[in-house]
Write an enzyme that holds these catalytic residues in place. Structure first.
Site, mmCIF file in Angstrom:
data_model
loop_
_atom_site.group_PDB
_atom_site.id
_atom_site.type_symbol
_atom_site.label_atom_id
_atom_site.label_comp_id
_atom_site.label_asym_id
_atom_site.label_seq_id
_atom_site.Cartn_x
_atom_site.Cartn_y
_atom_site.Cartn_z
ATOM 1 N N SER A 1 0.844 -1.195 0.000
ATOM 2 C CA SER A 1 0.000 0.000 0.000
ATOM 3 C C SER A 1 0.883 1.250 0.000
ATOM 4 O O SER A 1 1.708 1.410 -0.885
ATOM 5 C CB SER A 1 -0.937 -0.059 1.211
ATOM 6 O OG SER A 1 -2.019 0.825 1.086
ATOM 7 N N ASP B 1 -9.448 -6.151 -4.452
ATOM 8 C CA ASP B 1 -8.954 -5.060 -3.601
ATOM 9 C C ASP B 1 -9.934 -3.891 -3.659
ATOM 10 O O ASP B 1 -10.129 -3.297 -4.728
ATOM 11 C CB ASP B 1 -7.574 -4.612 -4.087
ATOM 12 C CG ASP B 1 -6.866 -3.672 -3.115
ATOM 13 O OD1 ASP B 1 -7.562 -2.929 -2.399
ATOM 14 O OD2 ASP B 1 -5.627 -3.693 -3.084
ATOM 15 N N HIS C 1 -7.217 -6.281 -0.135
ATOM 16 C CA HIS C 1 -6.078 -5.378 0.013
ATOM 17 C C HIS C 1 -4.929 -6.018 0.797
ATOM 18 O O HIS C 1 -3.770 -5.684 0.581
ATOM 19 C CB HIS C 1 -6.529 -4.088 0.695
ATOM 20 C CG HIS C 1 -5.563 -2.951 0.590
ATOM 21 N ND1 HIS C 1 -5.051 -2.515 -0.622
ATOM 22 C CD2 HIS C 1 -4.999 -2.150 1.539
ATOM 23 C CE1 HIS C 1 -4.225 -1.496 -0.410
ATOM 24 N NE2 HIS C 1 -4.175 -1.276 0.894
#
Length: 282
Positions: free
Chosen positions: A129, A234, A262
């Site tokens: 991320s 995601d 995610h």
């Protein structure tokens, strides 16, 4: 029986004990703080392998909240694994976290300088991320230091669609208790809510740049072998982002996980770790 040349000195049980001690020392987790760029950065370290790997956490994340399965299970004999808390996150406080326009560049410099301070001449990056964005920047700016790069849940720009996704999760009171709990335990409920809202504003500022660029200009400069992983379900990072990275990072490859969301490194830790280990050892 005693081994040739060691007769009378060590028996088989002694050698088993030595081997067990070596394995234990390789698998033990140590932690500390290192002064880097004016901040005391917290890190955890495990393993004794020649290939050093740095784990870069997501927004507001830390080595404790984000990488338990990797610190526990990545091969300790082949890798030395380091997790860290970026400045203002986790146990790298003070300072309080802020989000100036260059916060990804700042994190990238901190990450590289921490590994250098810990004595690693070359190392690989595993970024999730926001940590993936930091890893992209670090790999582009430090080609001589980075062996390999693995990123997932990562974007190089912010689109209008992305802005809508961020705004939808701005209010942490709408999150499930399971999602809030680790962050509230780390920061306290009020600090977590305030810092998360500041992050939403911080990431949204990139949408005002041409093309919404976070690091679009740097991505083509990445020269190390790169593996992009992506969960096809995601909810935070649409599929256009891994495709963009695949197109613009020379020689990169993309592995899709059809049921992944995610946090593929947590939800599918065994599969994830195997993919990463195989890639790092090629």
């Amino acid at each position: 029986m005693a081994l040739p040349g060691l007769r009378g000195r060590f028996c088989t049980s002694d050698l088993r004990g030595v081997a067990a001690a070596i394995r234990s020392s390789c698998s033990s987790l140590t932690s500390g703080r290192r002064r880097v760029n004016g901040v005391d950065l917290y890190y955890e370290r495990t393993g004794g392998g020649k290939h050093a790997v740095l784990l870069l956490p997501g927004a507001l994340g830390s080595t404790k909240t984000d990488f338990g399965p990797q610190l526990k299970s990545l091969n300790k004999e082949r890798f030395t694994v380091v997790g860290w808390d970026p400045r203002g996150y986790g146990q790298s406080r003070p300072p309080n976290r802020n989000f100036p326009p260059d916060f990804f560049d700042r994190d990238a410099k901190d990450a590289v300088d921490l590994m250098t301070a810990l004595g690693f001449g070359r190392f690989s990056l595993l970024g999730w991320s926001d940590g993936g964005i930091t890893a992209l920047v670090a790999a582009a700016r430090n080609p001589g230091l980075i062996n390999k790069l693995v990123v997932w849940g990562t974007n190089a720009f912010v689109s209008q669609q992305d802005l809508k996704l961020y705004e939808a999760v701005r209010d942490v009171s709408s999150w499930s208790p399971r999602m809030r709990q680790p962050m509230e335990e780390m920061y306290g409920a009020q600090v977590f809510a305030e810092t998360w809202e500041a992050w939403v504003d911080g990431i949204a500022q990139f949408a005002h740049r041409p093309g919404g660029s976070i690091c679009m200009d740097l991505v083509p400069l990445i020269s190390c072998p790169t593996l992009i992983l992506h969960g096809e379900k995601d909810p935070m990072v649409p599929g256009v982002h891994p495709q963009y990275l695949l197109k613009h990072i020379r020689g990169s490859r993309l592995h899709l996980m059809p049921e992944g969301k995610h946090n593929i490194h947590l939800r599918y830790a065994d599969e994830f770790n195997k993919l990463v280990e195989d890639f790092l050892e090629e």
